[in-house]
Motif scaffolding. Structure first.
Motif, PDB file in Angstrom:
ATOM      1  N   LYS A  72      26.058  39.388  76.887  1.00  0.00           N
ATOM      2  CA  LYS A  72      26.785  39.529  78.154  1.00  0.00           C
ATOM      3  C   LYS A  72      27.657  40.783  78.166  1.00  0.00           C
ATOM      4  O   LYS A  72      27.855  41.392  79.221  1.00  0.00           O
ATOM      5  N   SER A  73      28.150  41.165  77.024  1.00  0.00           N
ATOM      6  CA  SER A  73      29.054  42.321  76.951  1.00  0.00           C
ATOM      7  C   SER A  73      28.356  43.633  77.282  1.00  0.00           C
ATOM      8  O   SER A  73      29.010  44.609  77.661  1.00  0.00           O
ATOM      9  N   GLU A  74      27.032  43.677  77.142  1.00  0.00           N
ATOM     10  CA  GLU A  74      26.318  44.930  77.401  1.00  0.00           C
ATOM     11  C   GLU A  74      25.592  44.934  78.747  1.00  0.00           C
ATOM     12  O   GLU A  74      24.893  45.888  79.073  1.00  0.00           O
ATOM     13  N   VAL A  75      25.773  43.873  79.517  1.00  0.00           N
ATOM     14  CA  VAL A  75      25.126  43.807  80.832  1.00  0.00           C
ATOM     15  C   VAL A  75      26.168  44.047  81.919  1.00  0.00           C
ATOM     16  O   VAL A  75      27.190  43.352  81.982  1.00  0.00           O
ATOM     17  N   LYS A  76      25.922  45.028  82.755  1.00  0.00           N
ATOM     18  CA  LYS A  76      26.850  45.343  83.844  1.00  0.00           C
ATOM     19  C   LYS A  76      26.610  44.420  85.040  1.00  0.00           C
ATOM     20  O   LYS A  76      25.529  43.855  85.197  1.00  0.00           O
ATOM     21  N   ASP A  77      27.626  44.315  85.891  1.00  0.00           N
ATOM     22  CA  ASP A  77      27.502  43.475  87.093  1.00  0.00           C
ATOM     23  C   ASP A  77      26.323  43.911  87.956  1.00  0.00           C
ATOM     24  O   ASP A  77      25.600  43.074  88.503  1.00  0.00           O
ATOM     25  N   GLU A  78      26.139  45.235  88.075  1.00  0.00           N
ATOM     26  CA  GLU A  78      25.033  45.715  88.911  1.00  0.00           C
ATOM     27  C   GLU A  78      23.682  45.332  88.304  1.00  0.00           C
ATOM     28  O   GLU A  78      22.699  45.136  89.026  1.00  0.00           O
ATOM     29  N   ASP A  79      23.621  45.218  86.962  1.00  0.00           N
ATOM     30  CA  ASP A  79      22.386  44.771  86.313  1.00  0.00           C
ATOM     31  C   ASP A  79      22.090  43.319  86.687  1.00  0.00           C
ATOM     32  O   ASP A  79      20.952  42.966  86.995  1.00  0.00           O
ATOM     33  N   TYR A  80      23.127  42.477  86.614  1.00  0.00           N
ATOM     34  CA  TYR A  80      22.958  41.073  86.999  1.00  0.00           C
ATOM     35  C   TYR A  80      22.511  40.959  88.453  1.00  0.00           C
ATOM     36  O   TYR A  80      21.642  40.157  88.800  1.00  0.00           O
ATOM     37  N   THR A  81      23.121  41.765  89.303  1.00  0.00           N
ATOM     38  CA  THR A  81      22.805  41.717  90.734  1.00  0.00           C
ATOM     39  C   THR A  81      21.364  42.105  91.000  1.00  0.00           C
ATOM     40  O   THR A  81      20.654  41.445  91.770  1.00  0.00           O
ATOM     41  N   GLU A  82      20.908  43.177  90.360  1.00  0.00           N
ATOM     42  CA  GLU A  82      19.535  43.618  90.578  1.00  0.00           C
ATOM     43  C   GLU A  82      18.524  42.630  89.995  1.00  0.00           C
ATOM     44  O   GLU A  82      17.448  42.437  90.562  1.00  0.00           O
ATOM     45  N   PHE A  83      18.874  41.994  88.893  1.00  0.00           N
ATOM     46  CA  PHE A  83      17.967  40.996  88.333  1.00  0.00           C
ATOM     47  C   PHE A  83      17.842  39.800  89.276  1.00  0.00           C
ATOM     48  O   PHE A  83      16.749  39.232  89.438  1.00  0.00           O
ATOM     49  N   TYR A  84      18.954  39.426  89.901  1.00  0.00           N
ATOM     50  CA  TYR A  84      18.898  38.339  90.894  1.00  0.00           C
ATOM     51  C   TYR A  84      17.925  38.697  92.018  1.00  0.00           C
ATOM     52  O   TYR A  84      17.097  37.880  92.440  1.00  0.00           O
ATOM     53  N   LYS A  85      18.009  39.914  92.495  1.00  0.00           N
ATOM     54  CA  LYS A  85      17.132  40.336  93.584  1.00  0.00           C
ATOM     55  C   LYS A  85      15.677  40.356  93.140  1.00  0.00           C
ATOM     56  O   LYS A  85      14.768  40.096  93.939  1.00  0.00           O
ATOM     57  N   HIS A  86      15.464  40.645  91.872  1.00  0.00           N
ATOM     58  CA  HIS A  86      14.108  40.646  91.324  1.00  0.00           C
ATOM     59  C   HIS A  86      13.508  39.239  91.317  1.00  0.00           C
ATOM     60  O   HIS A  86      12.372  39.032  91.751  1.00  0.00           O
ATOM     61  N   ILE A  87      14.262  38.248  90.844  1.00  0.00           N
ATOM     62  CA  ILE A  87      13.690  36.896  90.726  1.00  0.00           C
ATOM     63  C   ILE A  87      13.713  36.132  92.043  1.00  0.00           C
ATOM     64  O   ILE A  87      12.939  35.201  92.238  1.00  0.00           O
ATOM     65  N   SER A  88      14.588  36.527  92.966  1.00  0.00           N
ATOM     66  CA  SER A  88      14.715  35.773  94.223  1.00  0.00           C
ATOM     67  C   SER A  88      14.028  36.458  95.395  1.00  0.00           C
ATOM     68  O   SER A  88      13.798  35.838  96.435  1.00  0.00           O
ATOM     69  N   HIS A  89      13.730  37.753  95.242  1.00  0.00           N
ATOM     70  CA  HIS A  89      13.190  38.565  96.346  1.00  0.00           C
ATOM     71  C   HIS A  89      14.127  38.522  97.553  1.00  0.00           C
ATOM     72  O   HIS A  89      13.709  38.544  98.705  1.00  0.00           O
ATOM     73  N   ASP A  90      15.396  38.475  97.258  1.00  0.00           N
ATOM     74  CA  ASP A  90      16.460  38.516  98.265  1.00  0.00           C
ATOM     75  C   ASP A  90      17.196  39.823  98.017  1.00  0.00           C
ATOM     76  O   ASP A  90      17.418  40.196  96.866  1.00  0.00           O
ATOM     77  N   PHE A  91      17.544  40.577  99.060  1.00  0.00           N
ATOM     78  CA  PHE A  91      18.280  41.795  98.735  1.00  0.00           C
ATOM     79  C   PHE A  91      19.742  41.728  99.153  1.00  0.00           C
ATOM     80  O   PHE A  91      20.437  42.734  99.241  1.00  0.00           O
ATOM     81  N   THR A  92      20.256  40.511  99.383  1.00  0.00           N
ATOM     82  CA  THR A  92      21.703  40.337  99.464  1.00  0.00           C
ATOM     83  C   THR A  92      22.211  39.989  98.066  1.00  0.00           C
ATOM     84  O   THR A  92      21.500  39.387  97.271  1.00  0.00           O
ATOM     85  N   ASP A  93      23.439  40.385  97.762  1.00  0.00           N
ATOM     86  CA  ASP A  93      23.999  40.122  96.440  1.00  0.00           C
ATOM     87  C   ASP A  93      24.303  38.635  96.269  1.00  0.00           C
ATOM     88  O   ASP A  93      24.641  37.950  97.237  1.00  0.00           O
ATOM     89  N   PRO A  94      24.219  38.120  95.045  1.00  0.00           N
ATOM     90  CA  PRO A  94      24.604  36.721  94.810  1.00  0.00           C
ATOM     91  C   PRO A  94      26.121  36.574  94.877  1.00  0.00           C
ATOM     92  O   PRO A  94      26.860  37.547  94.686  1.00  0.00           O
ATOM     93  N   LEU A  95      26.587  35.352  95.127  1.00  0.00           N
ATOM     94  CA  LEU A  95      28.030  35.107  95.145  1.00  0.00           C
ATOM     95  C   LEU A  95      28.610  35.151  93.739  1.00  0.00           C
ATOM     96  O   LEU A  95      29.670  35.716  93.500  1.00  0.00           O
ATOM     97  N   THR A  96      27.889  34.545  92.796  1.00  0.00           N
ATOM     98  CA  THR A  96      28.337  34.535  91.413  1.00  0.00           C
ATOM     99  C   THR A  96      27.172  34.133  90.522  1.00  0.00           C
ATOM    100  O   THR A  96      26.094  33.790  91.015  1.00  0.00           O
ATOM    101  N   TRP A  97      27.383  34.188  89.200  1.00  0.00           N
ATOM    102  CA  TRP A  97      26.323  33.813  88.262  1.00  0.00           C
ATOM    103  C   TRP A  97      26.950  33.312  86.965  1.00  0.00           C
ATOM    104  O   TRP A  97      28.147  33.478  86.707  1.00  0.00           O
ATOM    105  N   SER A  98      26.124  32.671  86.154  1.00  0.00           N
ATOM    106  CA  SER A  98      26.567  32.148  84.865  1.00  0.00           C
ATOM    107  C   SER A  98      25.487  32.442  83.831  1.00  0.00           C
ATOM    108  O   SER A  98      24.337  32.042  83.990  1.00  0.00           O
TER     109      SER A  98
END
Length: 642
Positions: A252-278
């Motif tokens: 987790k320490s080496e993953v940036k917020d923008e990385d998490y956001t783009e991965f969400y868009k990859h798996i969801s095919h949604d291009f709005t940002d997620p509210l949060t993640w765990s």
């Protein structure tokens, strides 16, 4: 160039035509997402091949090095994305590229407004996928061969993104899919190595397969020792431009917020940002890594409980299946994400998942993760949690009945409107409510109605306002069903203010209770006169002290079905119990005093019926005979004006 056969021209599904038009005209400000979507599709194809190869090793055709290539041609104004994944058959091409098989399409299209910015957001919720190619291209060619098929069974699909597409049988040496984008006039910026590299790093750095691009070309001419022009090798060299490491496997320490956001868009095919993640890694008897996302917007098929849902399942980093719904309960179906575990076998199937005890353990652990994530969001960011509740609150309300072991946690996450807030915002938690309870108050009071105004203005709330006792105002369609599954919270029982006899417990003094009993006795005669008049409509008539301003109200029995639930069941064509309400009178209201003094029995009967109908309207009900009510009211008005 191989000869093409079995060529035919087919029309797009109607919804595809509409979606293509809307995307081209609404996503002009987000055009660069086309590359992310096409790389995501290529990654999915590679994952599906790797999974299939678990049981069919020869499907690799001697090439198990899965990768994605991106090339471009400035002169021809083309961009090509190619993978060596699973590929498609002719029928799969028609199914995937000619139709939208996603539930909720009609609802999605009906929400389109013509406003480009609003439509862009809606398209983002729906997902754009392959069709995003037409944002930058005026023609798209797809060459694909399903792994295991003969070289001569490849397929060529082509379209200008308008009303139709052509499809033909062709030859393709390697398995997988090659997509060639013929860029529109003005979109030449994408036929540039630096631009494409920056987009890959921006949107697709998390893809677990290498995305390869040609290295910068050296000078084409060079002199050899004899002064002759040396010929540079025509074989291009490629290099990976992404990390090619599954994001959830990284610290987790080496993953940036923008990385998490783009991965969400990859798996969801949604291009709005997620509210949060765990993001969590667990080791021990149960080994798994999970990356769970809370979307910002509800999908169009949220209320279709049969719609595909669930997490992407990996076993030992090998992709197993999309939408594995065994790992979260149905009331958390809005969660997106990945589960990667070592506790399942690689040849797992949906049937095996239903019988594996490790799945139950993972489900318990992941459910706790999600509820903890929601609790943290509610505590740390009330505004974001309010956004979540507006989108998904009604789904979460299914939870107490489905998940008894987590009932207390789920109830803490719920939000309601109340008489304390003074507006329709659902912002009151049960913990807030209990903290504000009056001294001596023993119950959590609530009222259920079709809408906020009906709930807020219910005559049943009059005594609660007088006593400054807070009442929850429930207006969602699921509310009455949900409350029927609940008994208490933090030791306080729930009480519907429209049901049963009112007992405010220690909030009322002994003197008040004694005064109420004496007042009730004084109206014994009136009650006996009303009972035969309303015998067909009510089960009983009695004096009430829950009213301060209204002359009368209708009360249900403790176990009677509420009005909201009756309406829902009747609308669905289901039978409802044949029960009658209790008619309660406010002994201090001038109309009740006047009714008690009315000597004419016929007039008395008409007035009693008017009061009953008014009580029914105030409760949000419908009159059995509206014309009779109007006739009685008009007759009364004429008498008063005479």
């Amino acid at each position: 160039m191989s000869t093409e056969t079995s060529k035919e021209t087919l029309g797009f599904q109607t919804e595809v035509k509409q979606l293509l038009h809307l995307m081209v005209h609404s996503l002009y400000s987000n055009k660069e997402i086309f590359l992310r979507e096409l790389i995501s599709n290529a990654s999915d194809a590679a994952e599906k091949l790797r999974f299939e190869a678990v049981s069919k090793g020869d499907i690799y055709e001697g090439d198990s090095d899965l990768k994605i290539h991106i090339t471009f041609d400035k002169d021809a104004k083309t961009v090509t994305i190619e993978d060596n994944g699973i590929g498609m058959t002719r029928q799969e091409v028609i199914d995937h590229l000619g139709t939208i098989a996603k539930s909720g399409t009609a609802s999605f299209l009906s929400n389109m407004t013509g406003d480009q910015s609003k439509d862009s957001q809606l398209i983002g919720q729906f997902g754009v996928g392959f069709y995003s190619a037409f944002i930058v291209a005026d023609k798209v060619d797809v060459f694909t061969r399903r792994a295991g098929e003969a070289i001569t069974n490849a397929v060529h699909w082509s379209s200008m993104g308008e009303g139709e597409f052509t499809i033909a049988t062709t030859e393709k040496a390697g398995r997988g899919t090659r997509i060639v984008l013929h860029l529109k006039e003005g979109e030449e910026e994408f036929a540039d190595g630096w631009r494409l590299r920056s987009l890959v790093r921006k949107y697709s750095d998390h893809i677990s397969f290498p995305v390869l691009m040609q290295k910068d070309t050296p000078a084409l001419d060079a002199d050899d020792e004899d002064g002759e022009k040396a010929e540079v090798s025509a074989v291009p060299e490629f290099e990976s431009v992404n990390r090619a490491t599954a994001l959830w496997t990284r610290s987790k320490s080496e993953v940036k917020d923008e990385d998490y956001t783009e991965f969400y868009k990859h798996i969801s095919h949604d291009f709005t940002d997620p509210l949060t993640w765990s993001h969590n890694k667990v080791e021990g008897n149960l080994e798994y890594t999970s990356l769970l996302y809370l979307p910002e917007k509800a999908p169009y098929d949220l209320w279709n409980r049969e719609a595909p849902k669930g997490l992407k399942l990996y076993v030992q980093r090998v992709f197993i299946m999309d939408q594995a719904d065994q790992f979260l309960p149905l009331y958390l179906r809005f969660i997106k994400g990945v589960i990667d575990t070592n506790n399942l076998s690689l040849n797992v199937s949906r049937e095996i998942l239903q019988k594996d005890s490790n799945v139950d353990k993972l489900r318990t652990a992941l459910t706790k993760r999600v509820l903890d994530m929601l609790s943290k969001l509610a505590k740390d960011d009330a505004e974001k949690y309010s956004t979540f509740w507006k989108e998904f609150g009604q789904v979460l309300k299914e939870g107490p009945a489905e998940d008894y072991s987590n009932r207390e946690k789920i109830l803490k996450l719920m939000r309601f409107a109340s008489t304390h807030t003074g507006n329709s915002e659902q912002s009151v938690s049960l913990e807030d409510y209990i903290a504000r309870m009056k001294e001596g108050q023993e119950k959590i009071y609530y009222v259920v109605a079709d809408n906020y105004n009906t709930a807020k203005n219910s005559p049943h709330l009059e005594i609660f306002r007088k006593k400054e006792i807070e009442v929850l105002l429930l207006t969602d369609r699921i509310d009455e069903w949900m409350m029927g599954q609940l008994f208490d919270f933090d030791g306080k029982s729930f009480q519907d203010v429209t049901k049963g006899e009112l007992n405010l417990g220690q909030v009322e003094t002994e003197d008040e209770k004694k005064q109420q009993e004496e007042t009730a006795k004084q109206l014994d005669g009136l009650i006996e006169r009303i009972k035969p008049v309303l015998a067909e409509q009510v089960s009983d008539v009695r004096v009430t002290h829950r009213l301060t301003d209204s002359p009368a109200c209708l009360v249900l029995g403790d176990y009677d079905m509420g009005l909201q639930m009756r309406k829902i069941m009747e609308a669905a064509g289901q039978k409802v119990p044949d029960t009658k309400p209790i008619f309660e009178l406010n002994p201090e209201h001038p109309l009740i005093v006047k009714l008690d003094q009315e000597p004419d029995e016929e007039r008395f009967s008409e007035l009693a019926k008017i009061l009953f109908d008014q009580a029914q309207i105030a409760a949000g009900g419908q009159l059995d005979d509206p014309s009779a009510y109007i006739a009685r009211l008009n007759k009364l008005l004429l008498e008063l004006s005479a």
